[in-house]
Design a protein around this motif. Structure first.
Motif, PDB file in Angstrom:
ATOM      1  N   MET A  90       0.812  -1.214   0.000  1.00  9.61           N
ATOM      2  CA  MET A  90       0.000   0.000   0.000  1.00  9.61           C
ATOM      3  C   MET A  90       0.847   1.266   0.000  1.00  9.61           C
ATOM      4  O   MET A  90       0.406   2.311  -0.478  1.00  9.61           O
ATOM      5  CB  MET A  90      -0.948  -0.005   1.201  1.00  9.61           C
ATOM      6  N   SER A  96      -6.198   4.432  -7.068  1.00  4.81           N
ATOM      7  CA  SER A  96      -7.170   3.440  -6.601  1.00  4.81           C
ATOM      8  C   SER A  96      -6.484   2.178  -6.080  1.00  4.81           C
ATOM      9  O   SER A  96      -7.020   1.488  -5.209  1.00  4.81           O
ATOM     10  CB  SER A  96      -8.142   3.079  -7.733  1.00  4.81           C
ATOM     11  N   HIS A  98      -3.761   2.122  -4.326  1.00  2.00           N
ATOM     12  CA  HIS A  98      -3.401   2.434  -2.948  1.00  2.00           C
ATOM     13  C   HIS A  98      -4.598   2.228  -2.027  1.00  2.00           C
ATOM     14  O   HIS A  98      -4.486   1.624  -0.956  1.00  2.00           O
ATOM     15  CB  HIS A  98      -2.892   3.874  -2.846  1.00  2.00           C
ATOM     16  N   THR A  99      -5.755   2.702  -2.452  1.00  4.84           N
ATOM     17  CA  THR A  99      -6.975   2.539  -1.647  1.00  4.84           C
ATOM     18  C   THR A  99      -7.295   1.060  -1.453  1.00  4.84           C
ATOM     19  O   THR A  99      -7.641   0.626  -0.349  1.00  4.84           O
ATOM     20  CB  THR A  99      -8.156   3.246  -2.330  1.00  4.84           C
ATOM     21  N   ARG A 100      -7.183   0.265  -2.523  1.00  4.05           N
ATOM     22  CA  ARG A 100      -7.483  -1.166  -2.452  1.00  4.05           C
ATOM     23  C   ARG A 100      -6.559  -1.892  -1.477  1.00  4.05           C
ATOM     24  O   ARG A 100      -7.012  -2.727  -0.677  1.00  4.05           O
ATOM     25  CB  ARG A 100      -7.351  -1.793  -3.847  1.00  4.05           C
ATOM     26  N   ARG A 102      -4.752  -0.561   0.976  1.00  2.00           N
ATOM     27  CA  ARG A 102      -4.778   0.006   2.327  1.00  2.00           C
ATOM     28  C   ARG A 102      -6.012  -0.450   3.108  1.00  2.00           C
ATOM     29  O   ARG A 102      -5.959  -0.634   4.325  1.00  2.00           O
ATOM     30  CB  ARG A 102      -4.742   1.537   2.239  1.00  2.00           C
ATOM     31  N   ARG A 103      -7.125  -0.656   2.403  1.00  2.00           N
ATOM     32  CA  ARG A 103      -8.401  -0.943   3.066  1.00  2.00           C
ATOM     33  C   ARG A 103      -8.364  -2.180   3.978  1.00  2.00           C
ATOM     34  O   ARG A 103      -8.894  -2.132   5.088  1.00  2.00           O
ATOM     35  CB  ARG A 103      -9.514  -1.076   2.021  1.00  2.00           C
ATOM     36  N   MET A 106      -6.847  -1.212   7.445  1.00  3.38           N
ATOM     37  CA  MET A 106      -7.283  -0.010   8.157  1.00  3.38           C
ATOM     38  C   MET A 106      -8.011  -0.343   9.453  1.00  3.38           C
ATOM     39  O   MET A 106      -7.849   0.332  10.470  1.00  3.38           O
ATOM     40  CB  MET A 106      -8.169   0.860   7.257  1.00  3.38           C
ATOM     41  N   VAL A 354      -2.266  11.084   1.796  1.00  2.00           N
ATOM     42  CA  VAL A 354      -2.853   9.755   1.655  1.00  2.00           C
ATOM     43  C   VAL A 354      -1.951   8.651   2.210  1.00  2.00           C
ATOM     44  O   VAL A 354      -2.428   7.563   2.549  1.00  2.00           O
ATOM     45  CB  VAL A 354      -3.189   9.441   0.178  1.00  2.00           C
ATOM     46  N   HIS A 355      -0.659   8.916   2.315  1.00  2.00           N
ATOM     47  CA  HIS A 355       0.258   7.902   2.832  1.00  2.00           C
ATOM     48  C   HIS A 355       0.583   8.110   4.308  1.00  2.00           C
ATOM     49  O   HIS A 355       1.588   7.583   4.800  1.00  2.00           O
ATOM     50  CB  HIS A 355       1.549   7.886   2.012  1.00  2.00           C
TER      51      HIS A 355
END
Length: 414
Positions: A90, A96, A98-100, A102-103, A106, A354-355
């Protein structure tokens, strides 16, 4: 000449803050030469970095998509620092992706779940202090090895469900991971050992699932509706989370203890209730960020800052060591340790945008609990080293002490 010639980044990090000050004096962005002769840039001003990292569309950490030298083969896996850009997790993903990635993790670091770890952190700190209390209070002990290292590592081992037979190898590997001065041969072997150990861990946790972060991520990987993570993404995310969570907290606790021992007036403020251990943690993060430089980011497009341009496809580091001491934000005494400083929390030690580090809340909690317990148990603790500078980690990325010699003094009852 300095404005025309790139600053050569010292891979051993012998003078992190001197180098950071030099970068800051030359402007918000500066041409540098990274270890191995790799050209790049450094962003050293707080305002410039905040503006840059607040716009994730212009900045990427995905070398495969946005670093021209990596894509064209000018920089390869033979580069000793390639592990920092070749992993696919991540922190190296963009948009997108990164979002995938990271989720799935979280939920492991929500404020509620981290707060629930406090009793266990307190218990681990107490166990380590009990061991230290068995030593003579007048003998010098290495508090980094015996306490600052042990508390966060044991918490991380439990959080990830790592079996004890993997502890020794992981310690060795992580030390090599952050040593940015190692040879190509050493770096390759460390990478092989790292992947072998983490692959063994995943296999072990598949056979012995439990209520831990590794098992939760494997469940996300093995979802019956289709994998949400590839096997490499699973392994690389685990590598990221464990190495970052370990190194950050060890450096933070060690640096905070060292600073408090060298500044008795600051210690008195806490004792008098005029400041808190949380204040100590924030000022330590500002003055001695656990990561000196964020490595690496790439310009998705031409980025203009202060009259200079980072061209599209080129790499840059972010100097957390510099922005934490930027006098434009923290004043003329930015190099001083002051736990009542109004801007003590205005740092980027855990990144920005975002990071931003998912484990920041846990690292802060571990540090505050560890510091409070240590100074409560050993109120007469003092530095045992001479007046010279303590040896530091040999890295331009990690910023921490190699050892922290102290005399504990008498122990209060637990």
């Amino acid at each position: 000449m300095l404005r025309q010639c790139p600053i050569v980044i010292d891979p051993s990090g012998r003078n992190i803050h001197g180098e950071a000050a030099q970068l800051r004096e030359l402007g918000p962005i500066v041409k540098v030469t990274l270890p191995g002769g790799v050209p790049g840039w450094a962003v050293a001003g707080h305002e410039a970095l905040a503006d840059l990292l607040a716009d994730p569309k212009r900045v990427s950490k995905d070398a495969y998509r946005h670093w021209r030298a990596w894509i064209d083969g000018e920089v390869t896996h033979a580069w000793p620092l390639s592990i920092w850009v070749s992993v696919q997790n991540m922190i190296t993903a963009y948009g997108s992706e990164h979002t995938r990635l990271r989720r799935p993790v979280m939920t492991a670091f929500t404020a509620r779940r981290v707060a629930a770890l406090r009793p266990r952190i307190e218990a681990v700190a107490g166990e380590m202090l009990d061991k230290l209390a068995g030593m003579s209070g007048e003998e010098a002990v290495d508090l980094r090895a015996g306490y600052a290292h042990e508390v966060p590592t044991r918490v991380m081992f439990e959080l990830f469900g790592i079996p004890e037979h993997s502890w020794g190898m992981l310690h060795k590997i992580i030390n090599g991971f952050f040593d940015t001065g190692i040879s190509v041969v050493q770096a390759r072997q460390n990478s092989v050992d790292l992947y072998a150990t983490m692959t063994d861990l995943v296999a072990y946790k598949r056979a012995h699932p439990a209520d831990d972060l590794t098992s939760a991520m494997i469940a996300a990987r093995d979802d019956e509706n289709g994998p949400r993570l590839s096997e490499k993404e699973l392994t690389d995310n685990l590598i990221l989370l464990f190495t970052a969570g370990y190194e950050t907290s060890v450096n933070l606790i060690s640096s905070a203890v060292d600073l408090m021992l060298r500044h008795p007036a600051q210690r008195e403020l806490v004792a008098a209730g005029l400041a808190t251990w949380e204040d100590v943690v924030e000022e330590t993060l500002r003055l001695e960020p656990p990561a000196a430089n964020g490595f690496l980011r790439f310009a998705v497009e031409d980025i203009e800052i202060g009259g200079s341009v980072i061209p599209k496809g080129e790499a840059f580091i972010v100097s957390f060591a510099s922005v934490g001491r930027d006098p434009a934000l923290h004043g003329a005494d930015a190099d001083a340790f002051d736990i009542t400083r109004p801007t003590r929390g205005d740092h980027m030690a855990f990144g920005y945008g975002v990071h931003y580090c998912l484990g920041a809340t846990l690292a802060r909690l571990e540090a505050a609990v560890s510091l409070a317990a240590l100074f409560e148990r050993f109120p007469e603790i003092s530095a045992a080293g001479g007046p010279g500078r303590l040896p530091r980690t040999e890295s331009f990325i990690s910023n921490g002490l190699r050892e922290l010699p102290v005399r504990l003094g008498p122990s209060k009852s637990a």
